[in-house]
Enzyme design. Sequence first.
Site, PDB file in Angstrom:
ATOM      1  CG  ASP A   5     149.979 -28.852 100.420  1.00  0.00           C
ATOM      2  OD1 ASP A   5     150.630 -27.981 101.014  1.00  0.00           O
ATOM      3  OD2 ASP A   5     150.392 -29.403  99.376  1.00  0.00           O
ATOM      4  CD  GLU A   8     151.331 -25.402  98.065  1.00  0.00           C
ATOM      5  OE1 GLU A   8     150.641 -26.182  98.775  1.00  0.00           O
ATOM      6  OE2 GLU A   8     152.583 -25.372  98.101  1.00  0.00           O
ATOM      7  CG  HIS A  41     149.542 -28.456  95.049  1.00  0.00           C
ATOM      8  ND1 HIS A  41     150.472 -29.184  94.335  1.00  0.00           N
ATOM      9  CD2 HIS A  41     149.947 -28.489  96.345  1.00  0.00           C
ATOM     10  CE1 HIS A  41     151.409 -29.608  95.164  1.00  0.00           C
ATOM     11  NE2 HIS A  41     151.114 -29.218  96.390  1.00  0.00           N
ATOM     12  CG  HIS A  48     154.587 -27.865  93.907  1.00  0.00           C
ATOM     13  ND1 HIS A  48     153.529 -27.055  94.253  1.00  0.00           N
ATOM     14  CD2 HIS A  48     154.950 -28.508  95.045  1.00  0.00           C
ATOM     15  CE1 HIS A  48     153.297 -27.175  95.556  1.00  0.00           C
ATOM     16  NE2 HIS A  48     154.135 -28.066  96.057  1.00  0.00           N
ATOM     17  CD  GLU A  64     152.749 -32.059  96.844  1.00  0.00           C
ATOM     18  OE1 GLU A  64     151.911 -31.728  97.710  1.00  0.00           O
ATOM     19  OE2 GLU A  64     153.667 -31.299  96.478  1.00  0.00           O
TER      20      GLU A  64
HETATM   21 ZN    ZN Z   1     152.193 -27.143 100.005  1.00  0.00          ZN
END
Ligand code: ZN
Length: 273
Positions: A8, A10, A104, A116, A135
């Site tokens: 990912d 972030e 994140h 998020h 996530e």
């Molecule tokens: Zn992302």
Amino acid sequence: MKIFISVDMEGIWGLVSSSHVSHDSSEYNRTRRLMTQEANWAIEEAFNNGATEVVVNDSHSNMDNLLIEELDPRAQLISGGPKPLSMMEGIDDTFDGVIFVGYHTRAGTINGVFNHTYSGKSIANVTINGKRMGECGINAGVAGYFGVPILAISGDDLLAAQAKEEIGDLETIIVKKAISRYSAHNFSKETVRDLYRTRLAEAIRNRDKKPVLKYEGKISMDIEFNREVMAECAMLLPEAVRIDEKTIRIESEDYIKIFMMFRAALNLGGSIS
Ligand code: ZN
């Protein structure tokens, strides 16, 4: 030994503001290079510690961020989207371990950099069998379905603590200390590179003791949306049950079905402006 790496953006070292993680920003061509660099650190340590095959899945936004020409030439790259297993596309029971890079914190984490859960616009909270999941926890369930352990995760310090809570005793690589949603204290490049070296060696050596997030029996996922109308849209999913104003519930004994329904609900809920 086969290693699966989901990358990912972030949680990547140096990335803190929205301009760092969006396609249309003038910063993007620089920051996608930082993302590729960090994927390379994970790939290199996987091979240094006995991997014979490494598959990397680009897991951010349109999932076409990683620069294949700058990626370690020994690694394979899954790029683009949509793809059925999204951030976990490519995983199956032939893998020996998973590494999450650039992850994140989940939605609602105070001061978590870019916190998020899949969609900042629509999702307020997700629980699986009553436990809050972000996530990393949701994606770990996909690996767990195939019996594959989660070896390590990288991101900010709050993510590292959360991953242990959601998944279990995996290795953590803390690349930055969260200050606020769009601010972090980045550790030196030398420190971070060294952490990749030591933590991944440890993670791979102890891979038999690393957590496999496998669910037995009925799995129940509650998805709380940011707005009531989003839950209304998600109720088009035939399996969804309305729990309250903003929350729907999906249930199955099959985690892949849960994951697919989650993503369908996400698309439906996010379809309203
Ligand atoms: Zn992302």
